[in-house]
Design an enzyme around this catalytic site. Structure first.
Site, PDB file in Angstrom:
ATOM      1  N   THR A 125      47.650  47.788  31.536  1.00 49.46           N
ATOM      2  CA  THR A 125      46.808  46.712  32.058  1.00 49.46           C
ATOM      3  C   THR A 125      45.506  47.319  32.529  1.00 49.46           C
ATOM      4  OG1 THR A 125      46.407  45.132  33.842  1.00 49.46           O
ATOM      5  CG2 THR A 125      48.077  46.778  34.280  1.00 49.46           C
ATOM      6  N   ASP A 127      43.934  46.081  34.790  1.00 48.74           N
ATOM      7  CA  ASP A 127      43.881  45.788  36.234  1.00 48.74           C
ATOM      8  C   ASP A 127      44.474  46.904  37.103  1.00 48.74           C
ATOM      9  OD1 ASP A 127      42.809  43.398  35.486  1.00 48.74           O
ATOM     10  OD2 ASP A 127      44.639  42.242  35.753  1.00 48.74           O
ATOM     11  N   ARG A 162      15.798  40.381  43.058  1.00 40.75           N
ATOM     12  CA  ARG A 162      16.888  39.402  43.060  1.00 40.75           C
ATOM     13  C   ARG A 162      18.171  40.046  43.562  1.00 40.75           C
ATOM     14  NH1 ARG A 162      15.930  38.087  36.843  1.00 40.75           N
ATOM     15  NH2 ARG A 162      14.714  36.176  37.061  1.00 40.75           N
ATOM     16  N   MET A 169      37.140  41.578  36.298  1.00 41.25           N
ATOM     17  CA  MET A 169      38.518  41.093  36.277  1.00 41.25           C
ATOM     18  C   MET A 169      39.314  41.659  37.454  1.00 41.25           C
ATOM     19  SD  MET A 169      39.719  40.703  32.348  1.00 41.25           S
ATOM     20  CE  MET A 169      39.167  39.302  31.374  1.00 41.25           C
ATOM     21  N   HIS A 271      35.781  39.504  29.033  1.00 46.06           N
ATOM     22  CA  HIS A 271      36.577  40.279  28.070  1.00 46.06           C
ATOM     23  C   HIS A 271      35.870  41.529  27.552  1.00 46.06           C
ATOM     24  CE1 HIS A 271      38.516  36.268  27.987  1.00 46.06           C
ATOM     25  NE2 HIS A 271      39.574  37.044  28.089  1.00 46.06           N
ATOM     26  N   GLN A 273      35.215  43.873  29.296  1.00 43.52           N
ATOM     27  CA  GLN A 273      35.950  44.955  29.983  1.00 43.52           C
ATOM     28  C   GLN A 273      37.199  45.386  29.226  1.00 43.52           C
ATOM     29  OE1 GLN A 273      36.042  43.755  34.514  1.00 43.52           O
ATOM     30  NE2 GLN A 273      35.591  42.006  33.235  1.00 43.52           N
TER      31      GLN A 273
HETATM   32  O1  F6P Z   1      45.431  41.392  31.826  1.00 40.23           O
HETATM   33  C1  F6P Z   1      45.074  40.880  33.067  1.00 40.23           C
HETATM   34  C2  F6P Z   1      43.724  40.289  33.009  1.00 40.23           C
HETATM   35  O2  F6P Z   1      42.847  41.279  32.651  1.00 40.23           O
HETATM   36  C3  F6P Z   1      43.333  39.615  34.343  1.00 40.23           C
HETATM   37  O3  F6P Z   1      42.530  40.397  35.175  1.00 40.23           O
HETATM   38  C4  F6P Z   1      42.622  38.378  33.888  1.00 40.23           C
HETATM   39  O4  F6P Z   1      42.753  37.350  34.842  1.00 40.23           O
HETATM   40  C5  F6P Z   1      43.325  38.045  32.631  1.00 40.23           C
HETATM   41  O5  F6P Z   1      43.682  39.273  32.043  1.00 40.23           O
HETATM   42  C6  F6P Z   1      42.520  37.194  31.687  1.00 40.23           C
HETATM   43  O6  F6P Z   1      43.085  37.252  30.426  1.00 40.23           O
HETATM   44  P1  F6P Z   1      42.968  36.123  29.309  1.00 40.23           P
HETATM   45  O7  F6P Z   1      41.567  35.649  29.342  1.00 40.23           O
HETATM   46  O8  F6P Z   1      43.329  36.835  28.058  1.00 40.23           O
HETATM   47  O9  F6P Z   1      43.949  35.068  29.665  1.00 40.23           O
END
Ligand code: F6P
Length: 341
Positions: A125, A127, A162, A169, A271, A273
């Site tokens: 992940t 995260d 600014r 995420m 995304h 990231q």
């Molecule tokens: O994999 C976890 C994550 O990166 C979270 O931080 C985020 O909320 C989620 O994926 C979003 O994923 P998707 O847009 O694919 O549902």
């Protein structure tokens, strides 16, 4: 031995590096056969497979995404789902499964193990919020992407006087926000673990402008003000009960403008990231996880997840990895406060 491999949940740079290592060592050293399951738990549920041999994994080490595809399918939310998985594994002659995923995918793996399925887990992940492992692969790549974005935003923020907000995420854990904010020299970092005072954020913004610099605020998508809730895009829940987050950055920009009179704009990294090539750190970590996962299969260590502890790859019970999330310790967050304002 015939081994099934699947990748579930949000994708993550390094998934292909794991698949490659599992297959290269599994075939080269142990003489195993592989079956690739498509799109997470949907694959074994619907017997949706693909060839997975040396030719399929050639050249994929630096490639982002996953050659197997991914989904957030939850077999426990499908009538007779678990029984179907068992039948399909039996019919395909699959003796063991390697599940590469985060809290949701590995949560399913934990339950399937308790029901007698031979499964080994690999933590992924961006995260970095999986328990029992110091790091998950994908996190380093995400932090580097966010950090580079912050570097770029500094110069344009200063040219235009600014406040710039960067939304990253992090649903329940602020690891990406904290690491990228620290490495990018943010003036405020807001994480889900610690509710924030809007008044204090505005005071930091004002003080930054007074010192003739422009403030950069890094906010995790799951961060919440002291009074108020998480900002969501829509209320619908996915198969694992998550709402779709997003919008805290825009909300914050409006509040800052209204309260300070300074222009504030938001960049949502989203995304970006998760896409593209993994960093060298993530390639090495993912490769080591893959090598150790196939060793765990060889040793029949079912119900285990490979994990990084210090510099060692160890095996921990899947249940330990999924029982709670690994959130940012408040002491670590407090260390960053010296740079706020
Ligand atoms: O994999 C976890 C994550 O990166 C979270 O931080 C985020 O909320 C989620 O994926 C979003 O994923 P998707 O847009 O694919 O549902």
């Amino acid at each position: 031995m015939r081994v099934g491999v699947l990748t579930g949940g949000g994708d993550c740079p390094g998934l292909n590096a794991v698949i490659r290592a599992v297959v290269r060592k599994g075939i080269g050293v142990y003489g195993y056969e592989f079956v690739g399951f498509r799109d997470g738990w949907k694959g074994p549920l619907e017997s949706h497979t693909m060839e997975l041999g040396i030719p399929e994994v050639r050249g994929i080490l630096p490639r982002g995404g996953t050659i197997l595809g991914s989904s957030r399918t939850n077999p426990f939310k499908v009538e007779g789902g678990v029984a179907r998985i068992r039948e399909n594994l039996y019919a395909l002659g699959v003796d063991a499964l390697i599940a590469i995923g985060g809290e949701d995918t590995l949560g399913v793996a934990t339950q399937l193990h308790l029901q007698g399925v031979n499964v080994v887990g690999v933590p992924k992940t961006i995260d970095n919020d999986l328990n029992a492992t110091d790091y998950t692969f994908g996190f380093d790549t995400a932090v580097n992407i966010a950090s580079e974005a912050i570097d770029r935003l500094h110069t344009t923020a200063e040219s235009h006087h600014r406040a710039l907000i960067v939304e990253v995420m992090g649903r329940h854990a602020g690891w990406i926000a904290l690491h990228s904010g620290l490495s990018g020299g943010a003036n405020v970092i807001l994480i889900p673990e610690q509710r924030f005072s809007l008044e204090r954020v505005c005071a930091y913004v004002e003080s930054r402008f007074q010192s003739h610099y422009a403030p950069i605020i890094v906010v995790a998508e799951g961060a919440q003000p002291e009074e108020g809730d998480m900002v969501t895009v829509q209320q619908d829940l996915d198969a694992f009960g998550h709402v779709r987050l997003g919008g805290i950055g825009e909300w914050l920009a409006k509040q800052i403008e209204a309260r300070t009179g300074k222009e504030a704009r938001t960049t949502v990294l989203g995304h970006i990231q998760r896409g593209g090539t993994p960093t060298a750190f993530d390639r090495v970590l993912a490769t080591r996880f893959g090598l150790h996962a196939i060793d765990a299969v060889k040793d029949g260590e079912w119900g285990k997840m490979v994990a990084l502890q210090g510099t060692d790859i160890v095996r921990v019970p899947l249940s330990e990895a999924t029982e709670k999330l690994k959130t940012v310790p408040i002491e670590f967050y407090n260390e960053a406060e010296v740079f706020f304002g």
